[in-house]
Design an enzyme around this catalytic site. Structure first.
Site, short mmCIF file in Angstrom:
data_model
loop_
_atom_site.label_atom_id
_atom_site.label_comp_id
_atom_site.label_asym_id
_atom_site.label_seq_id
_atom_site.Cartn_x
_atom_site.Cartn_y
_atom_site.Cartn_z
N VAL A 1 -0.06 32.39 24.65
CA VAL A 1 0.77 31.90 25.76
C VAL A 1 2.01 31.22 25.21
O VAL A 1 3.12 31.40 25.72
CB VAL A 1 -0.05 30.93 26.64
CG1 VAL A 1 0.85 30.24 27.64
CG2 VAL A 1 -1.15 31.69 27.35
N GLU B 1 7.16 33.12 28.47
CA GLU B 1 6.99 33.59 29.85
C GLU B 1 8.13 33.13 30.76
O GLU B 1 8.53 33.82 31.67
CB GLU B 1 5.69 33.04 30.48
CG GLU B 1 4.42 33.55 29.88
CD GLU B 1 4.01 32.67 28.73
OE1 GLU B 1 4.63 31.62 28.54
OE2 GLU B 1 3.08 33.07 28.00
N ASP C 1 45.82 47.66 38.23
CA ASP C 1 46.97 47.95 39.08
C ASP C 1 48.12 47.09 38.62
O ASP C 1 47.90 46.08 37.95
CB ASP C 1 46.67 47.51 40.52
CG ASP C 1 45.78 48.49 41.24
OD1 ASP C 1 45.77 49.65 40.85
OD2 ASP C 1 45.12 48.06 42.19
N ASP D 1 42.29 48.41 45.24
CA ASP D 1 42.36 47.70 46.52
C ASP D 1 42.17 48.62 47.72
O ASP D 1 41.64 48.21 48.72
CB ASP D 1 43.68 46.93 46.62
CG ASP D 1 44.89 47.78 46.25
OD1 ASP D 1 44.75 49.01 46.14
OD2 ASP D 1 45.98 47.22 46.08
N ASP E 1 40.32 53.98 46.51
CA ASP E 1 39.97 53.51 45.17
C ASP E 1 38.47 53.39 45.01
O ASP E 1 37.97 53.25 43.89
CB ASP E 1 40.60 52.14 44.88
CG ASP E 1 42.10 52.22 44.71
OD1 ASP E 1 42.60 53.32 44.39
OD2 ASP E 1 42.79 51.21 44.91
N GLU F 1 5.30 27.67 15.28
CA GLU F 1 3.94 27.32 15.70
C GLU F 1 2.92 28.34 15.22
O GLU F 1 1.86 27.98 14.70
CB GLU F 1 3.86 27.25 17.22
CG GLU F 1 4.49 26.01 17.78
CD GLU F 1 5.02 26.27 19.16
OE1 GLU F 1 4.30 26.93 19.94
OE2 GLU F 1 6.15 25.83 19.46
N ASN G 1 5.39 23.96 23.96
CA ASN G 1 6.13 25.06 24.57
C ASN G 1 6.54 24.84 26.00
O ASN G 1 7.62 25.23 26.41
CB ASN G 1 5.31 26.33 24.50
CG ASN G 1 5.61 27.03 23.24
OD1 ASN G 1 6.68 27.55 23.09
ND2 ASN G 1 4.71 26.98 22.30
N ASP H 1 9.95 21.82 24.88
CA ASP H 1 10.94 22.86 24.56
C ASP H 1 11.79 23.31 25.73
O ASP H 1 12.88 23.85 25.55
CB ASP H 1 10.23 24.11 24.00
CG ASP H 1 10.07 24.00 22.50
OD1 ASP H 1 10.38 22.94 21.96
OD2 ASP H 1 9.63 25.00 21.89
N1 LIG Z 1 54.31 50.27 53.07
C1 LIG Z 1 54.93 51.26 52.45
N2 LIG Z 1 55.64 52.15 53.14
C2 LIG Z 1 56.25 53.16 52.51
N3 LIG Z 1 56.23 53.34 51.20
C3 LIG Z 1 55.55 52.49 50.44
C4 LIG Z 1 54.87 51.40 51.02
N4 LIG Z 1 54.26 50.71 50.04
C5 LIG Z 1 54.55 51.35 48.91
N5 LIG Z 1 55.33 52.42 49.13
C6 LIG Z 1 55.85 53.36 48.14
O1 LIG Z 1 54.76 54.07 47.59
C7 LIG Z 1 54.73 53.88 46.18
C8 LIG Z 1 53.29 53.79 45.73
O2 LIG Z 1 52.65 52.72 46.34
P1 LIG Z 1 51.15 52.37 46.02
O3 LIG Z 1 50.72 51.36 47.00
O4 LIG Z 1 50.37 53.61 45.85
O5 LIG Z 1 51.23 51.72 44.59
P2 LIG Z 1 51.90 50.37 44.17
O6 LIG Z 1 51.61 49.36 45.18
O7 LIG Z 1 53.34 50.62 43.86
O8 LIG Z 1 51.27 50.05 42.79
P3 LIG Z 1 49.81 49.65 42.37
O9 LIG Z 1 49.06 50.93 42.35
O10 LIG Z 1 50.05 49.10 41.03
O11 LIG Z 1 49.29 48.65 43.32
C9 LIG Z 1 55.52 52.61 45.92
O12 LIG Z 1 56.13 52.64 44.68
C10 LIG Z 1 56.55 52.63 47.02
O13 LIG Z 1 57.68 53.36 46.64
#
Ligand SMILES: Nc1ncnc2c1ncn2[C@@H]1O[C@H](COP(=O)(O)OP(=O)(O)OP(=O)(O)O)[C@@H](O)[C@H]1O
Length: 950
Positions: A301, A306, A348, A663, A667, A732, A769, A773
């Site tokens: 033991v 444990e 990103d 985000d 993704d 021990e 133990n 310990d």
């Molecule tokens: N709300 C929006 N309306 C229209 N075009 C947009 C908008 N937001 C981003 N974009 C265009 O789309 C492109 C890609 O945007 P996306 O969100 O895919 O990536 P990001 O935000 O630039 O970068 P990351 O991937 O690093 O977050 C941007 O570079 C911009 O030119």
């Protein structure tokens, strides 16, 4: 006020009722939502929007479960046998050993239970931190609330990536697709529409409803909550969804494997010890049998830790809490371990490496460049052309179109709260609202347009469009997006008040303007539009359903804006730290390659020669080519979420442990596929958070590196207490085994009143133990960083927590501990190896017992590092000191207090005894210090030789 009908219980079927009638029944105005007071009232009435959790296990069963370990059961069986033997022998006195052992086991079980509850609480606290949120309209304003606070009648505002928080009747939808696999098993996202359905149809076909637990994969919508909590469709099947049980982490698996292995070895050793005793000393009475049996089982033991899995959970859980305080919220304990092994972080750019405080600083159109001053979201700043105030003319008109259109094809909001300008929505979009206010006259013009339809933004398309009707009835399409993408949809150009064809020269010029902005690290966004009289003809007006991507053609290009998104100041040092720790940083962004490369260079991700690989190039590569590429390329630009998944797979195929941020809803597959998926807490969608193992509360890259450090520290601490516990246990086992052998060799058989001579008794072994310990082991779990964990390369995912070096250390230390313990006994015994001893056997054994305990406590300081001196950070851990002092006091008590003397067969010691015990115990410290010094010298010599060779 009348009480709203509870639709979930009423006969009214929201799917077969007009949205307006549903709103009426629920006493809510879809344009304003509920008031905060009304929502609170309904929450009190309906209760939180939660699925009932599975009933928890009652306390007594959890206590009982503490005894379910086979070795503990074996010990209990031995105790029962000892009681039977005592009864057979006539029940003289009290079965002291049995009582003491049971008492220690109960104490141990209670401690185990406390540990378990602490770990559970920590995990439960995490669940609260990662709870889902929903956007609702309350008092006419958008609010983000925990989804548990949704009530019937709430107006849900749905966007791409949202988790639907409750069952709700749609009253508005634009290209709204919802993934309902969790509810219906249907893998394809379903298109939703607010039109009433007349028949009774299965859930999967209720297109005018959205349901709790599903996710918006595309588009936007508005819906009235009709049911919450157990009244939802998900609630109806919730009985099947018992709370998910946390799977054991790899380390926990290794430890339980280790436990089983030790169990087997130790049972073997115990049998050898028992047989040795029987052979050397000879078994004379049934009491002898019981003594040997109890000793053997207690040894088993004692030697098998444990309590380790429970301690492990607590240490992991405490680490997780520390991480959470530093904004890294880990959802599963196992992710903590994986974090420590991360060898590449894919991140990103926008918002993670940069501040995501977007400011439009420049507008480039056919007629020239406008500079806008002012920082932040306050709409104050000057518009200038080559340093002079921007005068009326073609440039001003073009800039007004860019900013005006850009703030119409826009879902963000800008408002002043208590004198501070705040935004709601995407900062890129808000930047247009701020800039438009800086350029006088623009807002007056945009106020004349009303939106009638939209095609939302997505990371794949990289653009978005809306249709608007002017006061005078004219319809227009407005688009904004990545300029290189947008230009492909343009055939014309705005030149002053005129519209001219976008010929190759003008197109090349527009592209060059954009390229120039990108190289200066600006994020670029283009704006375009076109009159759209044809929309009038479709379905009696520009109806949302008739408006789609096909409208994005033949556009008039208005210009491009340059948005400044400065890098976060803490990121550069964090990247340097990651590199020093052998972790590669890879930037994966939707932004333009030139912008991406420039920022990557500024941050130290790539050097001057480093390039950004565009997503379009990845499309042309097969798996092997991509694997080649990821070996050298550290910046990927203009990528879509699908590329992210391929990059993760390629890096993993290269044998790397990948952390990946994300985000958006798309993704999610990459987040799931990565070894550690990291979602953005602020800007991330609920779907991304759901798919991730860790959520960054501040979206900051530096937080990831902190979390990696913390993960490594936690792993280090786990190794510390493994080392500590195994040192002691080995000590021990060897003490008992060697003790019996030497006793036989020296002729000390049957020298004590107990009959058989044992260097340690069963109760004493359990005392060491399970009592003295445990404190230091726990304190070790919260030890501060002794060795700098970020100067070593990442640990392999499958590396063992206890490697060969550690086993050697354990064997040596165990041997030293047992030798000093036995020598201490020998010093005080007459007729031993060392002459001059005059004490009784009981006193000598008590001294040995005390030496063993002291050596264990001293080893706590040694176990904190494999190579650093025990004196490094000597006072840094006050818990450890507390535990060691407590251990000493407990030992003094067990040796000196008469009732405990009876229970543990100890005898009083005098000053000389105590001093000898302490001095002998300290020998382990010095031996270890010498060993570590040797190791350090060896290591330095090797490093020097390697440097020399280079
Ligand atoms: N709300 C929006 N309306 C229209 N075009 C947009 C908008 N937001 C981003 N974009 C265009 O789309 C492109 C890609 O945007 P996306 O969100 O895919 O990536 P990001 O935000 O630039 O970068 P990351 O991937 O690093 O977050 C941007 O570079 C911009 O030119």
């Amino acid at each position: 006020m009348a009480t709203p009908r509870d639709l979930s219980t009423a006969s009214l079927d929201p799917a077969r009722t007009d949205a307006a009638d549903v709103a009426r029944a629920l006493l809510v105005d879809p344009e304003r939502g509920l008031t905060a007071e009304e929502a609170a009232r309904r929450l009190a009435h309906h209760g939180p929007n939660e699925l009932r959790a599975a009933a928890s296990t009652p306390l007594w069963r959890r206590l009982l479960a503490q005894f379910s370990d086979p070795l503990i059961l074996l010990l209990l069986a031995a105790v029962v046998i000892s009681v039977i033997a005592w009864l057979i022998e006539g029940a003289v006195g009290a079965p002291i050993d049995a009582i003491v052992i049971v008492a220690i086991l109960v104490l141990n079980a209670v401690l185990g239970l406390v540990q378990e509850s602490r770990a559970e609480h920590a995990v439960a606290a995490l669940a609260v931190m990662t709870q889902a949120r929903s956007t609702v309209l309350r008092d006419g304003e958008l609010r983000t609330v925990p989804s548990t606070e949704l009530v019937p009648g709430d107006i849900l505002v749905l966007a791409e990536g949202d988790q639907v928080g409750a069952d709700a009747r749609l009253f508005r939808a634009a290209a709204l697709f919802v993934a309902e696999a969790s509810l219906t098993g249907e893998s394809e996202a379903v298109e939703k529409h607010p039109d009433r359905i007349d028949e009774v149809v299965p859930i999967g076909d209720r297109r005018d409803m959205v349901f709790k637990g599903t996710a918006v994969s595309r588009g936007t919508g508005g819906a009235i909550v009709t049911a919450t909590g157990m009244a939802t469709e998900m609630g109806a099947i919730a009985t099947m969804l018992d709370a998910t049980v946390e799977q054991p982490t790899p380390l926990q698996q290794e430890v339980s494997h280790l436990g089983r292995l030790l169990g087997r070895i130790v049972i073997g050793i115990a049998i050898v010890v028992m047989v040795t005793i029987a052979l050397i000393e000879g078994i004379r009475t049934p009491a002898d049998v019981v003594t040997v049996l109890l000793l053997g089982v207690s040894l088993a033991v004692a030697a098998v830790p444990e309590g380790l899995p429970a301690i492990l959970s607590v240490v992991l859980a405490l680490g997780v809490q520390r991480m959470a305080k530093r904004n890294a919220v880990v959802k599963r304990l196992s992710s903590v371990e994986t974090l420590g092994s991360a060898s590449v972080i894919c991140t990103d750019k926008t918002g993670t490496l940069t501040t995501n405080q977007m400011t439009i600083e420049r507008i480039v159109t056919a007629s020239g460049t406008v500079d806008l001053s002012g920082v932040g979201y306050a709409p104050v700043g000057r518009a200038t052309d080559h340093g002079h105030d921007l005068a009326a003319g073609p440039l001003r008109l073009e800039a007004q179109i860019v900013l005006g259109a850009g703030s119409l094809v826009n879902d963000a909001q800008l408002a002043q709260h208590d004198g501070v300008w705040e935004i709601e929505g995407d900062p890129t979009e808000a930047a247009f609202l701020v800039a438009a206010r800086k350029l006088g006259g623009t807002r007056e013009e945009t106020a004349r347009y009303g939106r009638v339809a939209e095609v939302p933004f997505s990371s794949e398309r990289k653009m978005m469009s809306t249709a608007h009707r002017h006061e005078n009835g004219d319809l227009v399409v407005l688009s904004k997006g990545a300029p290189d993408v947008l230009l492909r949809h343009c055939t014309r150009l705005q030149l002053g008040a005129r519209i001219v064809p976008l010929d190759p020269v003008r197109r090349a010029r527009a592209l060059a303007d954009m390229e120039l902005l990108s190289e200066e690290a600006f994020r670029t966004l283009g704006v375009a539009y076109r009159p759209a009289p044809e929309l009038e003809g479709t379905g009696g007006g520009a109806d949302a359903a008739d408006f789609d991507e096909s409208a994005e053609q033949d556009l008039v290009y208005a210009g491009v804006v340059g948005i400044l998104d400065p890098p976060r100041p803490e990121v550069r040092p964090a990247i340097a730290e990651a590199r020093a720790a052998g972790i590669r940083v890879v930037m994966i962004t939707g932004d333009h390659p030139a912008t991406a490369a420039r920022i990557a260079r500024d941050l130290g991700i790539i050097d001057d020669e480093g390039i950004a690989l565009p997503g379009a190039r990845i499309d042309g590569m097969d798996e092997h080519q991509l694997r080649d590429a990821v070996r050298t390329v550290s910046v990927f630009a203009r990528v879509s979420p699908a590329h992210k998944l391929r990059i993760v797979d390629a890096l993993q195929a290269e044998g790397l442990v990948v952390a990946m941020t994300g985000d958006g809803v798309n993704d999610a597959p990459a987040l799931k596929s990565a070894d550690i998926g990291i979602a953005m807490g602020v800007t991330g969608t609920e779907v991304a958070k759901e798919a991730a193992n860790m959520v960054l509360a501040d979206d900051d890259f530096a937080t990831i590196v902190h979390a990696v450090r913390e993960g490594r520290v936690i792993f280090d601490n786990i190794r510390k207490f493994l080392r500590y516990l195994l040192y002691g246990n080995m000590g021990e086992v060897l003490t008992v085994f060697l003790g019996v052998v030497f006793a036989g060799l020296l002729g000390f058989t049957h020298a004590s009143a107990d009959g058989i001579v044992l260097p340690l008794l069963a109760t004493q072994i359990l005392w060491i133990n399970l009592v003295t310990d445990s404190g230091p082991a726990l304190a070790m779990g919260v030890d501060p960083e002794i060795d700098d964990v970020m100067t070593r390369p990442p640990r392999g995912l499958h590396d063992r927590a206890i490697d060969r070096g550690m086993w050697i250390g354990i064997a040596i230390t165990g041997l030293v501990i047992s030798v000093v313990t036995l020598l201490t006994m020998d010093v005080f015994l007459p007729g031993g190896l060392i002459p001059g001893g005059t004490d009784t056997f009981d006193v000598a054994r008590t001294a040995g017992f005390t030496t063993l305990v002291f050596a264990g406590l001293i080893m706590a300081f040694n176990a904190r590092s494999a190579t650093s001196s025990a004196f490094r950070g000597f006072f840094a851990n006050r818990w450890l000191w507390g535990a060691v002092v407590l251990g000493v006091l407990l030992q003094v008590a067990v040796v000196s207090l008469p009732p405990l003397q009876v229970a543990f067969s100890t005898a009083s010691l005098d000053g000389v005894h105590w001093a000898v015990c302490a001095a002998m115990a300290s020998v382990v410290l010095w031996v270890e210090e010498l060993r570590k010094l040797g190791l350090r010298l060896l290591r330095r010599r090797r490093a020097d030789a390697a440097a020399h060779a280079r």
